[in-house]
Design a protein around this motif. Structure first.
Motif, PDB file in Angstrom:
ATOM      1  N   ALA A 358      44.018  43.465  47.357  1.00 34.66           N
ATOM      2  CA  ALA A 358      44.496  42.165  47.474  1.00 34.66           C
ATOM      3  C   ALA A 358      43.988  41.429  48.573  1.00 34.66           C
ATOM      4  O   ALA A 358      43.759  42.144  49.605  1.00 34.66           O
ATOM      5  CB  ALA A 358      45.825  41.878  47.211  1.00 34.66           C
ATOM      6  N   THR A 359      43.813  40.073  48.498  1.00 29.78           N
ATOM      7  CA  THR A 359      43.207  39.182  49.626  1.00 29.78           C
ATOM      8  C   THR A 359      43.900  37.976  49.719  1.00 29.78           C
ATOM      9  O   THR A 359      43.947  37.197  48.937  1.00 29.78           O
ATOM     10  CB  THR A 359      41.582  39.027  49.416  1.00 29.78           C
ATOM     11  N   VAL A 360      44.401  37.762  50.928  1.00 33.01           N
ATOM     12  CA  VAL A 360      45.098  36.276  51.328  1.00 33.01           C
ATOM     13  C   VAL A 360      43.945  35.024  51.106  1.00 33.01           C
ATOM     14  O   VAL A 360      42.833  35.443  51.747  1.00 33.01           O
ATOM     15  CB  VAL A 360      45.596  36.267  52.738  1.00 33.01           C
ATOM     16  N   GLN A 361      44.347  34.063  50.701  1.00 33.57           N
ATOM     17  CA  GLN A 361      43.540  32.992  50.244  1.00 33.57           C
ATOM     18  C   GLN A 361      43.600  31.853  51.231  1.00 33.57           C
ATOM     19  O   GLN A 361      44.858  31.667  51.783  1.00 33.57           O
ATOM     20  CB  GLN A 361      43.616  32.455  48.676  1.00 33.57           C
ATOM     21  N   ASP A 362      42.883  31.155  51.239  1.00 33.67           N
ATOM     22  CA  ASP A 362      43.021  29.994  52.301  1.00 33.67           C
ATOM     23  C   ASP A 362      43.863  28.792  51.946  1.00 33.67           C
ATOM     24  O   ASP A 362      44.396  28.060  52.728  1.00 33.67           O
ATOM     25  CB  ASP A 362      41.627  29.309  52.775  1.00 33.67           C
ATOM     26  N   LYS A 363      44.154  28.797  50.431  1.00 34.64           N
ATOM     27  CA  LYS A 363      44.865  27.843  49.832  1.00 34.64           C
ATOM     28  C   LYS A 363      45.063  28.044  48.339  1.00 34.64           C
ATOM     29  O   LYS A 363      44.377  29.153  47.806  1.00 34.64           O
ATOM     30  CB  LYS A 363      44.415  26.581  49.860  1.00 34.64           C
ATOM     31  N   PHE A 364      46.157  27.454  47.829  1.00 32.55           N
ATOM     32  CA  PHE A 364      46.424  27.874  46.389  1.00 32.55           C
ATOM     33  C   PHE A 364      45.170  27.239  45.779  1.00 32.55           C
ATOM     34  O   PHE A 364      44.464  26.414  46.092  1.00 32.55           O
ATOM     35  CB  PHE A 364      47.540  27.158  46.171  1.00 32.55           C
ATOM     36  N   TRP A 365      44.898  27.508  44.314  1.00 30.97           N
ATOM     37  CA  TRP A 365      44.074  27.105  43.612  1.00 30.97           C
ATOM     38  C   TRP A 365      43.977  25.668  43.117  1.00 30.97           C
ATOM     39  O   TRP A 365      42.769  25.386  42.797  1.00 30.97           O
ATOM     40  CB  TRP A 365      43.669  28.132  42.180  1.00 30.97           C
ATOM     41  N   LEU A 366      44.976  25.249  42.717  1.00 29.85           N
ATOM     42  CA  LEU A 366      45.016  23.685  42.380  1.00 29.85           C
ATOM     43  C   LEU A 366      45.527  22.906  43.344  1.00 29.85           C
ATOM     44  O   LEU A 366      46.267  23.384  44.151  1.00 29.85           O
ATOM     45  CB  LEU A 366      45.974  23.710  40.840  1.00 29.85           C
TER      46      LEU A 366
END
Length: 366
Positions: A358-366
């Motif tokens: 798993a990887t942390v994202q810089d923001k949510f997708w929507l």
């Protein structure tokens, strides 16, 4: 799976007949009421929500009404968000906290008048907490649950459908504002809000007897818009970073841990019962926080917290997860320790079906 046994402790809603006629396939229990979870399939409901319009039975979002001279004072006691600039006709998203700063609920608050408010609650017994504060502080306020049942209209065609039933004036409602509109001689509050990122409205249906007439009117008016019965969609809400109280956050978490610090005006929200505790949190900063997480591989349904591990140490947990058809990955919401919450940080998720990267994202997708 076993079915939910009917009883007076699990209430039907004013729209349950319509929900059943539409072929509901799953329920959960929310504020001791039935909340639909799926109609055709989660994926089919997801695609339809993003392309057309749905009518949601969200009567489980019960209203806690505050009415009386001390209503505004009691509202401010509940939340660290400064309410002094709020005007009638506005809706505020509100972290509700206890004396330790722990989250008790994350409702939408509606100011109907200086001395009358509705709190449209998530899944917790907030009514009892509010009544306790009112009694303990001897406030001149009535706290009750009125016969108000929200019905949501969500999706790209929501505005068109609502205008057909309530008139073109409904188009002028701004985001997180509400106005009063007539249906069959009954005045109802309609807000530009909802538990999706697709846009829409929430109708605060006044009176149980008005539920099915409005349901039928919306369905009939939306036939050519491909209107369907729907419900909050797991995939879409995770893509949008919409948190679920009791799943993604509990009383053990502060608003700052939940990424809701921007809704905390702790310096000026005088009177909030959790203010002193949150002043310390704001000064020191949280040690863990909600993050968007992408998960590789196949995953099972997320019906419990999944540990996040790095080098053999637990550094958080995933609380909501689903496969996203539009983004080609498993989207997830998790609480992550500050040592690993930066975007791009990799770790492992321990699911019931095995370990996944798993990887942390810089923001949510929507």
């Amino acid at each position: 799976m076993a079915t939910i046994a009917p009883s007076r402790r699990v209430r039907r809603t004013p729209f349950s007949d319509g929900v059943e006629a539409a072929g509901v396939k799953g329920y959960t229990v929310y504020n001791r009421m039935l909340l639909p979870t799926v109609f055709r399939s989660i994926v089919e409901d997801y695609h339809h929500l993003k392309s057309a319009v749905q009518v949601w039975d969200v009567a489980c979002e019960r209203q806690v009404e505050l009415r009386g001279p001390d209503a505004a004072r009691l509202m401010q006691m509940l939340t660290p968000r400064d309410l002094r600039g709020m005007l009638p006709g506005q809706c505020f998203y509100l972290p509700i906290v206890d004396e330790t700063g722990g989250m008790l609920n994350d409702p939408v608050g509606l100011m109907l008048a200086d001395d009358r408010w509705w709190i449209s609650i998530a899944d917790s017994d907030l009514l009892l907490w509010v009544k306790g504060l009112a009694y303990g502080y001897r406030l001149d306020v009535l706290v009750d649950e009125p016969d108000i049942s929200p019905l949501a209209v969500q999706g790209p065609q929501a505005e068109t459908l609502m205008a057909r039933v309530f008139g073109d004036a409904v188009r002028a409602i701004r985001f997180f504002r509400f106005g009063w509109f007539d249906f069959n001689g009954v005045s109802m509050a309609i807000a530009r809000s909802g538990y999706s990122k697709q846009g829409g409205y929430e109708i605060y249906v006044d009176g149980t007897q008005n539920g099915m007439p409005l349901w039928h009117a919306l369905m009939e008016a939306g036939r050519d818009l491909d209107v369907h019965a729907g419900c909050p969609n797991l995939i879409e809400r995770i893509e949008g970073g919409l948190l679920s109280y009791g799943n993604d956050m509990t009383r053990e978490n502060t608003p700052h841990e939940c990424g809701l610090g921007k809704f905390c005006s702790t310096q000026t929200a005088i009177g909030c019962v959790g203010r002193d505790a949150l002043l310390r949190v704001a000064k020191e900063g949280p040690t863990q926080q909600i993050r968007a997480i992408a998960i590789d591989g196949d995953i099972p349904p997320c019906d419990r917290a999944w540990p996040l591990m790095a080098k053999g140490k637990r550094i958080g947990q995933v609380t909501s997860a689903a496969k996203s058809p539009d983004f080609g990955t498993n989207v997830a919401i998790g609480m992550v320790r500050m040592t690993h919450w930066d975007a791009g940080t990799a770790f492992e998720v321990h699911t019931p079906d095995g370990v996944r990267a798993a990887t942390v994202q810089d923001k949510f997708w929507l």
